[in-house]
Design a protein around this motif. Structure first.
Motif, PDB file in Angstrom:
ATOM      1  N   TYR A   1     -10.570   9.733   3.671  1.00 48.98           N
ATOM      2  CA  TYR A   1     -10.842   9.948   2.113  1.00 48.98           C
ATOM      3  C   TYR A   1     -12.260   9.829   1.525  1.00 48.98           C
ATOM      4  CZ  TYR A   1      -8.174  10.148  -2.281  1.00 48.98           C
ATOM      5  OH  TYR A   1      -7.688  10.648  -3.310  1.00 48.98           O
TER       6      TYR A   1
ATOM      7  N   TYR B   1      -0.423  14.090   6.540  1.00 47.36           N
ATOM      8  CA  TYR B   1      -0.560  13.258   5.568  1.00 47.36           C
ATOM      9  C   TYR B   1       0.426  12.489   4.789  1.00 47.36           C
ATOM     10  CZ  TYR B   1      -3.708  11.470   1.825  1.00 47.36           C
ATOM     11  OH  TYR B   1      -4.245  10.617   0.840  1.00 47.36           O
TER      12      TYR B   1
ATOM     13  N   LEU C   1      -1.744   4.970   3.452  1.00 52.51           N
ATOM     14  CA  LEU C   1      -2.766   4.791   4.482  1.00 52.51           C
ATOM     15  C   LEU C   1      -2.287   4.233   5.638  1.00 52.51           C
ATOM     16  CD1 LEU C   1      -5.674   4.402   5.208  1.00 52.51           C
ATOM     17  CD2 LEU C   1      -6.112   2.643   3.755  1.00 52.51           C
TER      18      LEU C   1
ATOM     19  N   TYR D   1      -7.874   9.780  10.066  1.00 49.59           N
ATOM     20  CA  TYR D   1      -7.828   9.925   8.538  1.00 49.59           C
ATOM     21  C   TYR D   1      -9.018   9.811   7.385  1.00 49.59           C
ATOM     22  CZ  TYR D   1      -6.228   7.727   3.866  1.00 49.59           C
ATOM     23  OH  TYR D   1      -5.979   7.662   2.548  1.00 49.59           O
TER      24      TYR D   1
ATOM     25  N   ASN E   1      -5.952  14.367   1.910  1.00 45.30           N
ATOM     26  CA  ASN E   1      -5.301  14.883   0.689  1.00 45.30           C
ATOM     27  C   ASN E   1      -5.941  16.020   0.604  1.00 45.30           C
ATOM     28  OD1 ASN E   1      -4.633  15.815  -1.695  1.00 45.30           O
ATOM     29  ND2 ASN E   1      -4.396  13.615  -2.566  1.00 45.30           N
TER      30      ASN E   1
ATOM     31  N   ASP F   1       0.828  -1.210  -0.112  1.00 42.24           N
ATOM     32  CA  ASP F   1      -0.037  -0.063   0.143  1.00 42.24           C
ATOM     33  C   ASP F   1       0.822   1.441  -0.030  1.00 42.24           C
ATOM     34  OD1 ASP F   1      -2.296   1.670   0.816  1.00 42.24           O
ATOM     35  OD2 ASP F   1      -0.899   1.906   2.646  1.00 42.24           O
TER      36      ASP F   1
ATOM     37  N   GLU G   1      -8.377  -3.109   2.081  1.00 41.30           N
ATOM     38  CA  GLU G   1      -8.035  -1.793   2.594  1.00 41.30           C
ATOM     39  C   GLU G   1      -8.910  -1.428   4.054  1.00 41.30           C
ATOM     40  OE1 GLU G   1      -5.255   0.678  -0.560  1.00 41.30           O
ATOM     41  OE2 GLU G   1      -7.351   0.838  -0.777  1.00 41.30           O
TER      42      GLU G   1
END
Ligand code: F6P
Length: 340
Positions: free
Chosen positions: A269, A249, A253, A267, A222, A129, A285
Protein backbone atom coordinates in the motif's frame (compact mmCIF):
# COMPACT_ATOMS: atom_id res chain seq x y z
CA UNK A 1 -4.20 -50.48 46.36
CA UNK A 2 -2.62 -50.63 42.95
CA UNK A 3 -1.23 -47.37 41.48
CA UNK A 4 -0.39 -47.27 37.77
CA UNK A 5 1.32 -44.57 35.72
CA UNK A 6 -0.92 -42.90 33.16
CA UNK A 7 -0.62 -44.65 29.80
CA UNK A 8 -1.88 -42.53 26.90
CA UNK A 9 -4.61 -44.29 24.93
CA UNK A 10 -3.40 -46.20 21.87
CA UNK A 11 -6.76 -47.49 20.65
CA UNK A 12 -7.37 -44.65 18.20
CA UNK A 13 -10.99 -44.42 19.39
CA UNK A 14 -10.67 -40.88 20.71
CA UNK A 15 -8.30 -38.83 18.63
CA UNK A 16 -6.34 -36.10 20.33
CA UNK A 17 -7.76 -32.62 19.90
CA UNK A 18 -4.31 -31.04 20.16
CA UNK A 19 -2.89 -28.13 22.13
CA UNK A 20 -5.20 -25.32 23.18
CA UNK A 21 -4.08 -21.72 23.05
CA UNK A 22 -4.36 -21.48 26.84
CA UNK A 23 -2.12 -24.48 27.36
CA UNK A 24 0.35 -23.23 24.77
CA UNK A 25 0.55 -19.80 26.41
CA UNK A 26 1.13 -21.43 29.78
CA UNK A 27 3.86 -23.70 28.41
CA UNK A 28 5.59 -20.73 26.77
CA UNK A 29 5.48 -18.54 29.86
CA UNK A 30 8.71 -20.12 31.07
CA UNK A 31 10.45 -18.63 27.98
CA UNK A 32 10.31 -15.35 29.87
CA UNK A 33 12.07 -15.76 33.19
CA UNK A 34 10.90 -12.36 34.46
CA UNK A 35 7.31 -12.64 33.32
CA UNK A 36 4.88 -13.03 36.16
CA UNK A 37 1.94 -14.23 34.09
CA UNK A 38 0.36 -10.87 33.22
CA UNK A 39 1.29 -11.03 29.54
CA UNK A 40 -0.13 -14.55 29.38
CA UNK A 41 -3.36 -13.35 30.96
CA UNK A 42 -3.48 -10.42 28.56
CA UNK A 43 -3.18 -12.75 25.58
CA UNK A 44 -5.99 -14.86 27.02
CA UNK A 45 -8.16 -11.74 27.42
CA UNK A 46 -7.58 -10.90 23.75
CA UNK A 47 -8.45 -14.45 22.75
CA UNK A 48 -11.69 -14.27 24.71
CA UNK A 49 -12.72 -11.00 23.06
CA UNK A 50 -11.80 -12.53 19.69
CA UNK A 51 -14.16 -15.44 20.32
CA UNK A 52 -16.97 -13.04 21.11
CA UNK A 53 -16.26 -10.91 18.03
CA UNK A 54 -16.16 -14.12 16.01
CA UNK A 55 -19.64 -14.95 17.32
CA UNK A 56 -20.91 -11.47 16.40
CA UNK A 57 -19.39 -11.50 12.90
CA UNK A 58 -20.67 -14.97 12.02
CA UNK A 59 -24.26 -14.09 12.91
CA UNK A 60 -24.14 -10.50 11.68
CA UNK A 61 -26.36 -11.24 8.69
CA UNK A 62 -29.08 -12.58 11.00
CA UNK A 63 -29.11 -9.86 13.61
CA UNK A 64 -29.39 -6.15 13.25
CA UNK A 65 -25.69 -5.42 13.55
CA UNK A 66 -24.77 -5.00 9.89
CA UNK A 67 -24.39 -1.68 8.14
CA UNK A 68 -23.17 1.74 9.06
CA UNK A 69 -23.25 3.03 12.63
CA UNK A 70 -23.86 6.56 11.45
CA UNK A 71 -20.65 8.12 12.68
CA UNK A 72 -17.26 8.86 11.19
CA UNK A 73 -14.08 7.88 13.05
CA UNK A 74 -10.94 9.98 13.47
CA UNK A 75 -9.67 8.66 10.14
CA UNK A 76 -12.67 10.19 8.38
CA UNK A 77 -13.99 6.69 7.67
CA UNK A 78 -17.59 5.74 8.20
CA UNK A 79 -17.83 3.40 11.20
CA UNK A 80 -19.71 0.17 10.73
CA UNK A 81 -21.79 -1.18 13.59
CA UNK A 82 -19.47 -4.16 13.83
CA UNK A 83 -16.44 -1.83 14.09
CA UNK A 84 -18.06 -0.27 17.11
CA UNK A 85 -19.11 -3.61 18.60
CA UNK A 86 -15.62 -5.07 18.20
CA UNK A 87 -14.13 -1.98 19.81
CA UNK A 88 -16.46 -2.32 22.81
CA UNK A 89 -15.66 -6.03 23.14
CA UNK A 90 -11.88 -5.58 23.12
CA UNK A 91 -12.00 -2.48 25.36
CA UNK A 92 -14.11 -4.35 27.87
CA UNK A 93 -11.89 -7.44 27.89
CA UNK A 94 -8.73 -5.37 28.24
CA UNK A 95 -10.09 -3.12 30.95
CA UNK A 96 -11.48 -6.00 33.01
CA UNK A 97 -8.32 -8.07 32.68
CA UNK A 98 -6.28 -5.61 34.76
CA UNK A 99 -2.95 -5.99 32.94
CA UNK A 100 -3.37 -3.00 30.62
CA UNK A 101 -3.08 0.66 31.60
CA UNK A 102 -3.84 2.34 28.25
CA UNK A 103 -5.30 1.51 24.86
CA UNK A 104 -4.85 3.07 21.43
CA UNK A 105 -7.67 2.03 19.13
CA UNK A 106 -8.48 2.84 15.55
CA UNK A 107 -11.98 3.67 16.72
CA UNK A 108 -10.97 6.19 19.41
CA UNK A 109 -9.60 9.69 18.74
CA UNK A 110 -7.45 9.74 21.89
CA UNK A 111 -5.51 7.33 24.03
CA UNK A 112 -7.88 5.61 26.46
CA UNK A 113 -6.56 5.65 30.01
CA UNK A 114 -8.03 2.64 31.81
CA UNK A 115 -7.26 4.25 35.17
CA UNK A 116 -5.54 1.07 36.10
CA UNK A 117 -2.14 2.53 36.78
CA UNK A 118 -0.80 -0.78 38.11
CA UNK A 119 -1.21 -2.28 34.62
CA UNK A 120 2.17 -2.86 32.96
CA UNK A 121 1.04 -2.97 29.36
CA UNK A 122 -0.16 -0.66 26.62
CA UNK A 123 -2.21 -2.15 23.76
CA UNK A 124 -2.63 -0.65 20.29
CA UNK A 125 -5.49 -2.28 18.40
CA UNK A 126 -7.49 -2.20 15.21
CA UNK A 127 -10.53 -4.07 16.56
CA UNK A 128 -11.97 -4.82 13.12
CA UNK A 129 -9.77 -4.40 10.07
CA UNK A 130 -11.20 -4.46 6.56
CA UNK A 131 -14.40 -2.53 7.26
CA UNK A 132 -15.47 -2.40 3.62
CA UNK A 133 -15.76 -6.21 3.69
CA UNK A 134 -17.88 -6.50 6.83
CA UNK A 135 -21.27 -6.41 5.18
CA UNK A 136 -20.44 -8.67 2.28
CA UNK A 137 -19.28 -11.69 4.21
CA UNK A 138 -15.62 -11.46 3.26
CA UNK A 139 -12.69 -12.09 5.60
CA UNK A 140 -11.95 -9.39 8.16
CA UNK A 141 -9.55 -9.26 11.09
CA UNK A 142 -8.32 -7.81 14.37
CA UNK A 143 -4.74 -6.55 14.73
CA UNK A 144 -2.99 -5.89 18.06
CA UNK A 145 0.36 -4.76 19.43
CA UNK A 146 1.41 -5.02 23.06
CA UNK A 147 4.04 -2.74 24.60
CA UNK A 148 5.44 -2.58 28.11
CA UNK A 149 4.85 0.87 29.56
CA UNK A 150 7.99 2.94 30.06
CA UNK A 151 6.98 4.80 33.19
CA UNK A 152 6.74 2.84 36.43
CA UNK A 153 3.49 1.05 37.21
CA UNK A 154 1.45 3.15 39.63
CA UNK A 155 2.29 6.48 37.95
CA UNK A 156 0.10 8.34 35.43
CA UNK A 157 0.32 7.39 31.76
CA UNK A 158 2.65 9.54 29.70
CA UNK A 159 3.23 10.07 26.00
CA UNK A 160 6.43 8.02 26.10
CA UNK A 161 4.41 4.98 27.20
CA UNK A 162 2.39 5.22 24.03
CA UNK A 163 4.68 6.56 21.31
CA UNK A 164 7.09 3.65 21.12
CA UNK A 165 8.77 2.25 18.02
CA UNK A 166 7.62 -1.16 16.79
CA UNK A 167 10.92 -2.68 17.92
CA UNK A 168 9.65 -2.27 21.50
CA UNK A 169 6.66 -4.58 21.06
CA UNK A 170 6.61 -7.46 23.52
CA UNK A 171 3.89 -9.29 21.62
CA UNK A 172 1.72 -8.78 18.58
CA UNK A 173 -0.88 -10.72 16.72
CA UNK A 174 -3.94 -10.83 14.57
CA UNK A 175 -7.21 -12.68 14.40
CA UNK A 176 -8.53 -13.60 10.99
CA UNK A 177 -12.28 -14.12 10.75
CA UNK A 178 -12.13 -16.09 7.53
CA UNK A 179 -13.26 -19.45 6.17
CA UNK A 180 -12.07 -20.51 9.59
CA UNK A 181 -11.14 -18.18 12.43
CA UNK A 182 -7.49 -18.05 13.36
CA UNK A 183 -5.39 -16.29 15.95
CA UNK A 184 -1.73 -15.80 15.04
CA UNK A 185 0.70 -14.25 17.48
CA UNK A 186 4.32 -13.75 18.42
CA UNK A 187 6.09 -12.86 21.63
CA UNK A 188 9.39 -12.53 19.80
CA UNK A 189 10.16 -16.26 19.68
CA UNK A 190 8.68 -17.26 16.37
CA UNK A 191 5.10 -17.14 15.16
CA UNK A 192 2.35 -19.61 15.97
CA UNK A 193 -1.16 -19.90 14.56
CA UNK A 194 -4.27 -21.30 16.24
CA UNK A 195 -7.54 -22.30 14.59
CA UNK A 196 -10.84 -21.83 16.39
CA UNK A 197 -12.84 -24.95 17.05
CA UNK A 198 -16.38 -23.64 17.30
CA UNK A 199 -17.94 -26.66 18.98
CA UNK A 200 -15.35 -26.67 21.77
CA UNK A 201 -15.03 -22.90 21.95
CA UNK A 202 -11.23 -23.10 21.91
CA UNK A 203 -8.33 -22.08 19.72
CA UNK A 204 -6.07 -25.05 18.90
CA UNK A 205 -2.48 -24.92 17.68
CA UNK A 206 -2.73 -25.59 13.95
CA UNK A 207 0.24 -23.67 12.48
CA UNK A 208 3.27 -24.11 14.74
CA UNK A 209 6.38 -22.05 14.05
CA UNK A 210 5.21 -20.36 10.85
CA UNK A 211 8.05 -19.71 8.40
CA UNK A 212 7.30 -17.39 5.51
CA UNK A 213 8.66 -18.45 2.10
CA UNK A 214 11.67 -16.30 1.20
CA UNK A 215 10.20 -15.55 -2.21
CA UNK A 216 6.79 -15.76 -3.79
CA UNK A 217 4.63 -15.14 -6.84
CA UNK A 218 1.64 -13.28 -5.44
CA UNK A 219 1.26 -9.51 -5.29
CA UNK A 220 -1.52 -7.74 -3.43
CA UNK A 221 -2.21 -4.12 -4.23
CA UNK A 222 -5.22 -1.93 -5.01
CA UNK A 223 -4.54 -1.39 -8.72
CA UNK A 224 -7.41 1.10 -8.92
CA UNK A 225 -5.02 3.68 -7.48
CA UNK A 226 -2.25 3.10 -10.03
CA UNK A 227 -2.52 6.52 -11.66
CA UNK A 228 -1.40 7.97 -8.34
CA UNK A 229 1.70 5.81 -7.94
CA UNK A 230 5.25 6.98 -8.38
CA UNK A 231 7.00 5.70 -11.51
CA UNK A 232 9.21 3.19 -9.67
CA UNK A 233 6.21 1.61 -8.02
CA UNK A 234 4.43 1.30 -11.37
CA UNK A 235 7.51 -0.40 -12.85
CA UNK A 236 7.62 -2.91 -9.99
CA UNK A 237 3.98 -3.88 -10.46
CA UNK A 238 4.53 -4.12 -14.23
CA UNK A 239 7.38 -6.49 -13.59
CA UNK A 240 5.10 -8.65 -11.40
CA UNK A 241 2.78 -8.88 -14.40
CA UNK A 242 5.56 -9.59 -16.89
CA UNK A 243 6.59 -12.46 -14.64
CA UNK A 244 2.98 -13.66 -14.65
CA UNK A 245 2.66 -13.40 -10.85
CA UNK A 246 -0.85 -13.82 -9.46
CA UNK A 247 -2.72 -10.70 -8.36
CA UNK A 248 -4.67 -11.34 -5.15
CA UNK A 249 -6.27 -8.43 -3.29
CA UNK A 250 -9.00 -8.98 -0.74
CA UNK A 251 -8.93 -5.46 0.68
CA UNK A 252 -8.62 -6.73 4.26
CA UNK A 253 -5.01 -6.30 5.28
CA UNK A 254 -5.07 -9.22 7.72
CA UNK A 255 -6.40 -11.62 5.11
CA UNK A 256 -4.01 -10.51 2.36
CA UNK A 257 -1.09 -10.58 4.80
CA UNK A 258 -1.98 -14.02 6.14
CA UNK A 259 -2.21 -15.58 2.68
CA UNK A 260 1.13 -14.12 1.61
CA UNK A 261 2.77 -15.17 4.88
CA UNK A 262 1.82 -18.78 4.29
CA UNK A 263 2.14 -18.97 0.51
CA UNK A 264 4.83 -16.39 -0.32
CA UNK A 265 3.88 -12.99 -1.67
CA UNK A 266 3.89 -9.27 -1.09
CA UNK A 267 1.24 -6.80 0.08
CA UNK A 268 1.78 -3.20 -0.97
CA UNK A 269 0.00 0.00 0.00
CA UNK A 270 2.08 2.90 -1.30
CA UNK A 271 1.74 6.62 -0.89
CA UNK A 272 -0.96 7.88 -3.25
CA UNK A 273 -2.33 11.34 -4.08
CA UNK A 274 -5.29 10.69 -1.78
CA UNK A 275 -3.07 9.30 0.99
CA UNK A 276 0.37 10.93 0.51
CA UNK A 277 1.68 9.31 3.70
CA UNK A 278 0.20 5.93 2.81
CA UNK A 279 -3.12 4.63 4.14
CA UNK A 280 -2.30 2.13 6.85
CA UNK A 281 -1.82 3.09 10.45
CA UNK A 282 1.60 2.58 11.99
CA UNK A 283 0.66 1.98 15.61
CA UNK A 284 -2.09 -0.58 15.27
CA UNK A 285 -1.77 -2.05 11.78
CA UNK A 286 1.73 -1.91 10.30
CA UNK A 287 3.79 -2.46 13.46
CA UNK A 288 2.06 -5.64 14.59
CA UNK A 289 2.22 -7.25 11.16
CA UNK A 290 5.82 -6.11 10.65
CA UNK A 291 6.81 -7.79 13.92
CA UNK A 292 5.06 -11.00 12.94
CA UNK A 293 6.56 -10.81 9.44
CA UNK A 294 10.10 -10.48 10.76
CA UNK A 295 9.57 -13.24 13.31
CA UNK A 296 8.47 -15.53 10.47
CA UNK A 297 11.47 -14.59 8.29
CA UNK A 298 9.59 -12.09 6.12
CA UNK A 299 10.10 -8.33 5.91
CA UNK A 300 8.26 -4.99 6.21
CA UNK A 301 9.30 -1.54 5.06
CA UNK A 302 7.77 1.81 4.16
CA UNK A 303 9.88 1.81 0.99
CA UNK A 304 12.98 3.28 2.58
CA UNK A 305 12.90 2.32 6.23
CA UNK A 306 12.20 -0.76 8.33
CA UNK A 307 8.65 -0.31 9.66
CA UNK A 308 9.66 -1.38 13.17
CA UNK A 309 12.19 1.45 13.44
CA UNK A 310 9.81 4.30 12.62
CA UNK A 311 9.33 6.52 15.65
CA UNK A 312 5.66 7.51 15.86
CA UNK A 313 4.90 11.18 16.26
CA UNK A 314 1.11 11.05 16.14
CA UNK A 315 -1.39 8.50 17.38
CA UNK A 316 -3.08 7.72 14.09
CA UNK A 317 0.03 8.16 11.95
CA UNK A 318 -0.10 6.53 8.54
CA UNK A 319 2.67 4.81 6.66
CA UNK A 320 3.23 3.30 3.22
CA UNK A 321 3.63 -0.45 3.63
CA UNK A 322 5.48 -3.11 1.66
CA UNK A 323 5.27 -6.39 3.57
CA UNK A 324 5.79 -10.04 2.80
CA UNK A 325 8.42 -12.42 1.44
CA UNK A 326 11.91 -11.04 1.94
CA UNK A 327 13.13 -11.26 -1.66
CA UNK A 328 9.99 -9.61 -2.99
CA UNK A 329 10.05 -6.75 -0.49
CA UNK A 330 13.75 -6.09 -1.17
CA UNK A 331 13.14 -6.09 -4.90
CA UNK A 332 10.09 -3.81 -4.67
CA UNK A 333 12.06 -1.42 -2.50
CA UNK A 334 14.86 -1.28 -5.07
CA UNK A 335 12.39 0.13 -7.62
CA UNK A 336 11.36 3.05 -5.45
CA UNK A 337 12.97 6.47 -5.54
CA UNK A 338 15.00 7.31 -2.46
CA UNK A 339 14.32 10.55 -0.60
CA UNK A 340 16.79 13.31 -1.63
O1 F6P B 1 -7.45 -0.63 7.44
C1 F6P B 1 -7.27 -0.31 6.17
C2 F6P B 1 -7.76 -1.27 5.12
O2 F6P B 1 -9.13 -1.58 5.24
C3 F6P B 1 -6.96 -2.57 5.01
O3 F6P B 1 -7.48 -3.64 5.76
C4 F6P B 1 -7.03 -2.86 3.54
O4 F6P B 1 -5.95 -3.64 3.08
C5 F6P B 1 -7.03 -1.48 2.95
O5 F6P B 1 -7.53 -0.60 3.93
C6 F6P B 1 -7.90 -1.39 1.74
O6 F6P B 1 -7.81 -0.13 1.23
P1 F6P B 1 -8.36 0.22 -0.24
O7 F6P B 1 -9.83 0.07 -0.16
O8 F6P B 1 -7.93 1.63 -0.45
O9 F6P B 1 -7.72 -0.73 -1.18
Amino acid sequence: MKILPYAPDQSGLAYSVGTTLDRFIKLKQSDFPFASGELSQLLRDIALAAKIVNRETTRAGLSNIGGAFGQVNVQGEEQQKLDVIANIRFMRALSKGGEVCAIVSEEEDSVIDLKNSSGKYVVAIDPLDGSSNIDVNISIGTIFSIYRRRTPAGSPIQEKDIMQAGTEQVAAGYVLYGSSTMLVYTTGRGVNGFTYEQSLGEFFLSHPDIQAPKNGEIYSVNEGTQHDWEEGFKSYINQCKERRYSARYIGSLVADFHRNLLKGGIYLYPATKKNPAGKLRLLYEANALAYIAEQAGAMATDGTQRILEILPTTLHQRTPLLIGSQEMVKEAESFLSKPA
